[in-house]
Scaffold this motif. Structure first.
Motif, short mmCIF file in Angstrom:
data_model
loop_
_atom_site.label_atom_id
_atom_site.label_comp_id
_atom_site.label_asym_id
_atom_site.label_seq_id
_atom_site.Cartn_x
_atom_site.Cartn_y
_atom_site.Cartn_z
N UNK A 1 0.87 -1.19 0.00
CA UNK A 1 0.00 0.00 0.00
C UNK A 1 0.89 1.23 0.00
N UNK A 2 1.31 1.64 -1.21
CA UNK A 2 2.17 2.83 -1.31
C UNK A 2 1.34 4.10 -1.37
N UNK A 3 0.11 3.98 -1.84
CA UNK A 3 -0.73 5.15 -2.05
C UNK A 3 -0.32 5.95 -3.28
N UNK B 1 -4.99 1.03 -7.07
CA UNK B 1 -5.14 -0.34 -6.55
C UNK B 1 -5.26 -1.34 -7.70
N UNK B 2 -4.58 -2.46 -7.54
CA UNK B 2 -4.56 -3.50 -8.57
C UNK B 2 -3.31 -3.44 -9.42
N UNK B 3 -2.54 -2.36 -9.31
CA UNK B 3 -1.28 -2.25 -10.05
C UNK B 3 -0.28 -3.26 -9.51
N UNK B 4 0.39 -3.98 -10.41
CA UNK B 4 1.42 -4.95 -9.99
C UNK B 4 2.78 -4.27 -10.12
N UNK B 5 3.48 -4.21 -9.01
CA UNK B 5 4.81 -3.59 -8.94
C UNK B 5 5.86 -4.69 -8.85
N UNK B 6 7.06 -4.41 -9.33
CA UNK B 6 8.11 -5.43 -9.36
C UNK B 6 9.44 -4.82 -8.93
N UNK B 7 10.16 -5.59 -8.13
CA UNK B 7 11.51 -5.21 -7.71
C UNK B 7 12.42 -6.42 -7.81
N UNK C 1 13.00 -11.80 -6.94
CA UNK C 1 12.03 -10.86 -7.51
C UNK C 1 10.87 -10.75 -6.53
N UNK C 2 10.43 -9.55 -6.32
CA UNK C 2 9.25 -9.29 -5.49
C UNK C 2 8.18 -8.71 -6.40
N UNK C 3 7.04 -9.37 -6.44
CA UNK C 3 5.88 -8.85 -7.15
C UNK C 3 4.86 -8.50 -6.09
N UNK C 4 4.41 -7.26 -6.09
CA UNK C 4 3.45 -6.83 -5.07
C UNK C 4 2.30 -6.09 -5.75
N UNK C 5 1.11 -6.42 -5.32
CA UNK C 5 -0.07 -5.74 -5.85
C UNK C 5 -0.44 -4.58 -4.93
N UNK C 6 -0.59 -3.42 -5.52
CA UNK C 6 -1.04 -2.25 -4.76
C UNK C 6 -2.47 -2.52 -4.29
N UNK C 7 -2.69 -2.35 -2.99
CA UNK C 7 -4.03 -2.52 -2.42
C UNK C 7 -4.38 -1.25 -1.65
N UNK C 8 -5.66 -1.05 -1.46
CA UNK C 8 -6.09 0.18 -0.78
C UNK C 8 -5.74 0.16 0.69
N UNK C 9 -6.11 -0.93 1.37
CA UNK C 9 -5.88 -0.99 2.82
C UNK C 9 -5.65 -2.44 3.26
#
Length: 160
Positions: free
Chosen positions: A56-58, A62-68, A105-113
């Motif tokens: 939750x980066x804000x 929401x629903x965006x898939x981020x990758x590192x 690799x870290x895949x994280x989905x942006x969530x609201x809360x």
């Protein structure tokens, strides 16, 4: 990674369960709600690790898939004696010579809360889940982990 009783925080678990139902050769799917130093036990001994989580980066929809990748966790920005994140784990593993994933690799989905108590995903996270699973499949394929041919075509699975 995540927590099954914190709603969208469990999106990584849901993605992992989806991947487990369509097995990839040479891939272990592990679910954990642990954090910090406890993750060393889960990561030790592997050459590669794909971590699926909620975030939750804000800063993203929401629903965006981020990758590192691992290089994104090389520097410890603000060391704390009370918390160990991936940068601290990578540094500790290198210092003590642990067999630790060189490719991570870290895949994280942006969530609201990710802090709301509930045992299911919000409709928005459930709708975005296939994008997280699809990206995880792409990374596993990039690493050379093929799905059995029958799974790719949707055909029946048979045992040999």
């Amino acid at each position: 990674m995540g927590n099954d009783i914190l709603g969208d925080d469990a999106v990584g678990f849901h993605a992992a369960r989806s991947l487990r139902s369509e097995p990839f050769e040479g891939v272990d799917v592990v679910e954990t709600g642990e954090a910090g130093l406890a993750l060393l036990d889960h990561l030790e001994g592997y050459d590669r690790a794909l971590i699926l989580d909620a975030i939750a980066t804000g800063k993203c929809r929401p629903g965006t898939v981020l990758s590192w990748g691992r290089k994104d966790f090389k520097d410890i920005v603000s060391p704390s004696p009370h918390f160990s994140g991936l940068p601290e784990l990578i540094q500790l593993a290198e210092r003590v010579g642990m067999h630790f994933p060189k490719d991570m690799r870290v895949l994280a989905m942006e969530v609201e809360d990710p802090t709301v108590f509930r045992e299911s995903l919000t409709p928005g996270a459930a709708q975005a889940l296939p994008a997280l699973v699809s990206e995880a499949r792409r990374v596993l394929a990039e690493w050379g982990h093929a799905q059995p041919a029958a799974m790719l075509t949707g055909g029946p699975r048979t045992r040999r």
